[in-house]
Motif scaffolding. Sequence first.
Motif, PDB file in Angstrom:
ATOM      1  N   PHE A 148       5.600  -1.078   4.912  1.00 42.47           N
ATOM      2  CA  PHE A 148       5.866   0.039   3.985  1.00 42.47           C
ATOM      3  C   PHE A 148       7.055   1.021   4.318  1.00 42.47           C
ATOM      4  O   PHE A 148       7.817   1.310   3.597  1.00 42.47           O
ATOM      5  CB  PHE A 148       4.609   0.732   3.640  1.00 42.47           C
ATOM      6  CG  PHE A 148       4.654   1.903   2.728  1.00 42.47           C
ATOM      7  CD1 PHE A 148       4.260   1.730   1.609  1.00 42.47           C
ATOM      8  CD2 PHE A 148       5.129   3.015   3.349  1.00 42.47           C
ATOM      9  CE1 PHE A 148       4.375   2.883   0.691  1.00 42.47           C
ATOM     10  CE2 PHE A 148       5.264   4.139   2.524  1.00 42.47           C
ATOM     11  CZ  PHE A 148       4.834   3.968   0.883  1.00 42.47           C
ATOM     12  N   ILE A 149       7.090   1.529   5.678  1.00 46.72           N
ATOM     13  CA  ILE A 149       7.933   2.255   6.283  1.00 46.72           C
ATOM     14  C   ILE A 149       9.293   1.699   5.990  1.00 46.72           C
ATOM     15  O   ILE A 149      10.553   2.255   5.958  1.00 46.72           O
ATOM     16  CB  ILE A 149       7.662   2.614   7.754  1.00 46.72           C
ATOM     17  CG1 ILE A 149       6.183   3.356   7.706  1.00 46.72           C
ATOM     18  CG2 ILE A 149       8.683   3.416   8.176  1.00 46.72           C
ATOM     19  CD1 ILE A 149       5.801   3.711   8.986  1.00 46.72           C
ATOM     20  N   ALA A 150       9.443   0.266   6.599  1.00 43.58           N
ATOM     21  CA  ALA A 150      10.752  -0.438   6.424  1.00 43.58           C
ATOM     22  C   ALA A 150      11.486  -0.748   4.982  1.00 43.58           C
ATOM     23  O   ALA A 150      12.520  -0.354   4.703  1.00 43.58           O
ATOM     24  CB  ALA A 150      10.625  -1.890   6.922  1.00 43.58           C
ATOM     25  N   LYS A 151      10.506  -0.921   3.939  1.00 41.54           N
ATOM     26  CA  LYS A 151      10.834  -0.866   2.530  1.00 41.54           C
ATOM     27  C   LYS A 151      11.304   0.161   2.064  1.00 41.54           C
ATOM     28  O   LYS A 151      12.426   0.580   1.366  1.00 41.54           O
ATOM     29  CB  LYS A 151       9.660  -1.426   1.654  1.00 41.54           C
ATOM     30  CG  LYS A 151       9.965  -1.319   0.444  1.00 41.54           C
ATOM     31  CD  LYS A 151       8.834  -1.966  -0.431  1.00 41.54           C
ATOM     32  CE  LYS A 151       9.216  -2.426  -2.005  1.00 41.54           C
ATOM     33  NZ  LYS A 151       8.057  -2.809  -2.639  1.00 41.54           N
ATOM     34  N   ASN A 152      10.643   1.616   2.570  1.00 38.74           N
ATOM     35  CA  ASN A 152      11.081   2.860   2.117  1.00 38.74           C
ATOM     36  C   ASN A 152      12.444   3.315   2.737  1.00 38.74           C
ATOM     37  O   ASN A 152      13.234   4.061   2.174  1.00 38.74           O
ATOM     38  CB  ASN A 152      10.004   3.786   2.296  1.00 38.74           C
ATOM     39  CG  ASN A 152      10.080   5.180   1.700  1.00 38.74           C
ATOM     40  OD1 ASN A 152      10.211   5.330   0.510  1.00 38.74           O
ATOM     41  ND2 ASN A 152      10.391   6.194   2.520  1.00 38.74           N
TER      42      ASN A 152
ATOM     43  N   ASP B 181       2.144   8.874   8.001  1.00 41.44           N
ATOM     44  CA  ASP B 181       0.865   8.804   9.106  1.00 41.44           C
ATOM     45  C   ASP B 181      -0.588   9.296   8.272  1.00 41.44           C
ATOM     46  O   ASP B 181      -1.426   9.320   8.959  1.00 41.44           O
ATOM     47  CB  ASP B 181       0.709   9.769  10.210  1.00 41.44           C
ATOM     48  CG  ASP B 181       0.974  11.193  10.028  1.00 41.44           C
ATOM     49  OD1 ASP B 181       0.742  11.523   8.825  1.00 41.44           O
ATOM     50  OD2 ASP B 181       0.919  12.063  10.836  1.00 41.44           O
ATOM     51  N   GLY B 182      -0.429   9.225   6.929  1.00 39.06           N
ATOM     52  CA  GLY B 182      -1.548   9.702   6.292  1.00 39.06           C
ATOM     53  C   GLY B 182      -1.901  11.405   6.461  1.00 39.06           C
ATOM     54  O   GLY B 182      -3.245  11.588   6.058  1.00 39.06           O
ATOM     55  N   GLY B 183      -1.218  11.809   7.192  1.00 36.05           N
ATOM     56  CA  GLY B 183      -1.674  13.474   7.519  1.00 36.05           C
ATOM     57  C   GLY B 183      -2.326  13.569   8.773  1.00 36.05           C
ATOM     58  O   GLY B 183      -2.972  14.527   9.011  1.00 36.05           O
TER      59      GLY B 183
ATOM     60  N   ALA C 164      -7.318  13.281   6.465  1.00 37.45           N
ATOM     61  CA  ALA C 164      -6.285  12.461   6.700  1.00 37.45           C
ATOM     62  C   ALA C 164      -6.842  11.184   5.823  1.00 37.45           C
ATOM     63  O   ALA C 164      -7.563  10.883   5.477  1.00 37.45           O
ATOM     64  CB  ALA C 164      -6.140  11.995   7.892  1.00 37.45           C
ATOM     65  N   LYS C 165      -5.679  10.632   5.343  1.00 35.94           N
ATOM     66  CA  LYS C 165      -5.684   9.467   4.636  1.00 35.94           C
ATOM     67  C   LYS C 165      -5.176   8.227   5.190  1.00 35.94           C
ATOM     68  O   LYS C 165      -4.697   8.234   6.497  1.00 35.94           O
ATOM     69  CB  LYS C 165      -5.119   9.288   3.100  1.00 35.94           C
ATOM     70  CG  LYS C 165      -5.367  10.610   2.307  1.00 35.94           C
ATOM     71  CD  LYS C 165      -4.528  11.008   1.055  1.00 35.94           C
ATOM     72  CE  LYS C 165      -5.083  11.771  -0.038  1.00 35.94           C
ATOM     73  NZ  LYS C 165      -5.146  13.222   0.829  1.00 35.94           N
ATOM     74  N   GLU C 166      -5.131   6.980   4.547  1.00 41.86           N
ATOM     75  CA  GLU C 166      -4.712   5.941   5.543  1.00 41.86           C
ATOM     76  C   GLU C 166      -3.261   5.817   5.897  1.00 41.86           C
ATOM     77  O   GLU C 166      -2.654   6.149   4.841  1.00 41.86           O
ATOM     78  CB  GLU C 166      -5.098   4.418   4.460  1.00 41.86           C
ATOM     79  CG  GLU C 166      -4.652   3.107   5.290  1.00 41.86           C
ATOM     80  CD  GLU C 166      -5.127   2.052   4.345  1.00 41.86           C
ATOM     81  OE1 GLU C 166      -4.699   0.770   4.834  1.00 41.86           O
ATOM     82  OE2 GLU C 166      -5.398   2.385   3.193  1.00 41.86           O
ATOM     83  N   GLU C 167      -2.909   5.202   7.027  1.00 42.22           N
ATOM     84  CA  GLU C 167      -1.549   5.403   7.498  1.00 42.22           C
ATOM     85  C   GLU C 167      -0.881   4.151   6.794  1.00 42.22           C
ATOM     86  O   GLU C 167      -1.530   3.130   6.565  1.00 42.22           O
ATOM     87  CB  GLU C 167      -1.475   5.303   8.985  1.00 42.22           C
ATOM     88  CG  GLU C 167      -2.473   6.243   9.776  1.00 42.22           C
ATOM     89  CD  GLU C 167      -2.029   6.209  11.253  1.00 42.22           C
ATOM     90  OE1 GLU C 167      -1.047   6.033  11.706  1.00 42.22           O
ATOM     91  OE2 GLU C 167      -3.171   6.545  11.776  1.00 42.22           O
ATOM     92  N   LYS C 168       0.488   4.300   6.567  1.00 36.69           N
ATOM     93  CA  LYS C 168       1.278   3.294   6.103  1.00 36.69           C
ATOM     94  C   LYS C 168       1.560   2.312   7.023  1.00 36.69           C
ATOM     95  O   LYS C 168       1.692   2.569   7.998  1.00 36.69           O
ATOM     96  CB  LYS C 168       2.503   4.002   5.399  1.00 36.69           C
ATOM     97  CG  LYS C 168       2.270   5.167   4.503  1.00 36.69           C
ATOM     98  CD  LYS C 168       1.769   4.352   3.043  1.00 36.69           C
ATOM     99  CE  LYS C 168       1.406   5.357   1.982  1.00 36.69           C
ATOM    100  NZ  LYS C 168       0.521   6.535   2.404  1.00 36.69           N
ATOM    101  N   THR C 169       1.854   1.023   6.690  1.00 38.13           N
ATOM    102  CA  THR C 169       2.149   0.018   7.619  1.00 38.13           C
ATOM    103  C   THR C 169       3.641  -0.171   7.984  1.00 38.13           C
ATOM    104  O   THR C 169       4.432   0.713   7.108  1.00 38.13           O
ATOM    105  CB  THR C 169       2.077  -1.277   6.872  1.00 38.13           C
ATOM    106  OG1 THR C 169       2.756  -1.524   5.473  1.00 38.13           O
ATOM    107  CG2 THR C 169       0.402  -1.559   6.494  1.00 38.13           C
ATOM    108  N   ALA C 170       3.966  -0.856   8.883  1.00 37.89           N
ATOM    109  CA  ALA C 170       5.191  -0.635   9.202  1.00 37.89           C
ATOM    110  C   ALA C 170       6.281  -1.462   8.136  1.00 37.89           C
ATOM    111  O   ALA C 170       7.262  -1.207   7.911  1.00 37.89           O
ATOM    112  CB  ALA C 170       5.618  -1.907  10.459  1.00 37.89           C
TER     113      ALA C 170
END
Length: 563
Positions: A424-428, A388-390, A416-422
């Motif tokens: 990105f989360i799926a790949k991780n 969530d970028g913090g 806070a930084k930029e939140e990750k995309t769906a």
Amino acid sequence: MVTDWKATALAKRQAILDSIPERWRLPKIPSVEEQKDVTGSYIQQFLESKEIDITETDAVGIAEKVAAGEWSAVDVTQAFCHRASLAHQLVNCLHETFFDAAIADAKALDAHYAEHKKTKGPLHGVPVSLKDQFHVKDVETTMGYVGWIGTHEGKSGDPKYKTYESEMVRELRDLGAILYCKTSVPHTLMAGETVNNIIGYTWNPKDRFLCSGGSSGGEGALIGLKGSPVGLGTDIGGSIRIPAAFNGLYGIRPSVGRMPYEGMANSMDGQNSVLSVVGPLGTTARSLKLVVKSILSQEPWRHDPNVVEIPWRDSQEKEVWDTVDGSTGQLTFGLMKTDNIVNPQPPVARALQMVVRAVEKAGHKVISWESPAHTDGLTATLKTWTLDGGRDIHDSFALSGESIADQIKIAYGDVAKEEKTASFIAKNNVALRQWKKQYMDAWNATVSTTGTGRPIDAIIAPLAPYPAARPKKYKWYGYSVFVNGLDYTSVVVPVTIADKNVDKYEDDYRPINDQDKECYEDYDAEMYDGAHVAVQLIGRRFQEEKMLALAEYMGQILKSGKA
């Protein structure tokens, strides 16, 4: 509007001290130079002999004494409230005290015992401390955030404020446990040191130059000073195991879904790639077993949708003890000497050697273990902490405008930084799954080298490269975090004490990289002298019963002098 957060924090800090009865206040707190170690005889001087007897008995012994009518729940509760009060003054380990409510509960338990001639449950009269993530009626939950003071998880006017209780709190009450204090955490929970703007820094009672660990650092310090016989912490990257190791305790990180987390405060709620788990810390392995087995007897899967329906399994325990007795062969362990990124400092390396000697002298086998794709697994696991970028933690800081501890800035920065995309989360998540499969296959493959016809029973590994980190120098989490990524069961076993005359690097030691060089250069044999040193035993998913039995056995053979 953002209030004067320093004044708010100071008022809360003073309120915690004011909650300690005047008769339990210390006239003077010694400096660390005057008194490095405040455990043992130092804290005992402020206690009566019966209080010492009670507070230096483990949770199982307390339950037995109360059940036999030898100790009253009130006497036990008062003794631990007293010792917890002393502990807080010495190392800053409490966020909340509710001693009057605890004594009232103890009186009710004594009345129940007098009337029915039996206990209410297996934890009848056993004091249990709670990390400040648990909601308890009439008690505040700040989780170390100034902006959470006077609110329910940062929400002003929420009807749940001081009226709501976490699921495990309800179960503990039903089991007869006495709840009496909540312990300190680093704000955000995301650090191996415990520091926040409310209570300051929580020090290691065995060596007050060092940290108590995190994020369940208040639990570790309190139990280390025997201000609690057993307590509950949480672990998303080592937060139960680190304080257990640094304070000479046993502590278990169960697999996700074994113990109820329902209704607890948390950071990054809704991040489901690598979940936080709840588990006990205590002075003995059998104390941990008592708590886990008791909680499971409440069938938490009926009250927490994330708990898996797995009652306590005596068969897993029996398998260990039958093997120890020699009726079913020998135990086999994999030894992880290093993760090949940061080597353990000398006291930890020696503890590993001691465990190996004890295991082999007891007739069991140890083989070398190289953690497969360790860096890949660590990378994927650590990414989940900032999906969530913090934003979640920075939103909580913004409630008061309070400053952020340097230990937190390492991972989360000032904003806070930029939140990750769906995507990105799926790949991780795919990377995590593939790594888990790789690890599983490597574990299974050990069947060809153990000589028992089955894979290794557990991995012996460092929990951290340090006996206990120096302030602002906890830099490497590689030994604890990978277990969370795998969702394996892990239990910490205390082994020895750091010795400045023995625990030294070889003269020709050459660091393997810059991270290892930093760890090497931070080592101070004099400062670490006398600190607790531990290892972790890592088992596969949902092997809590087996790992607790192995931890108890390991403690026995270490104490028997086989090391």
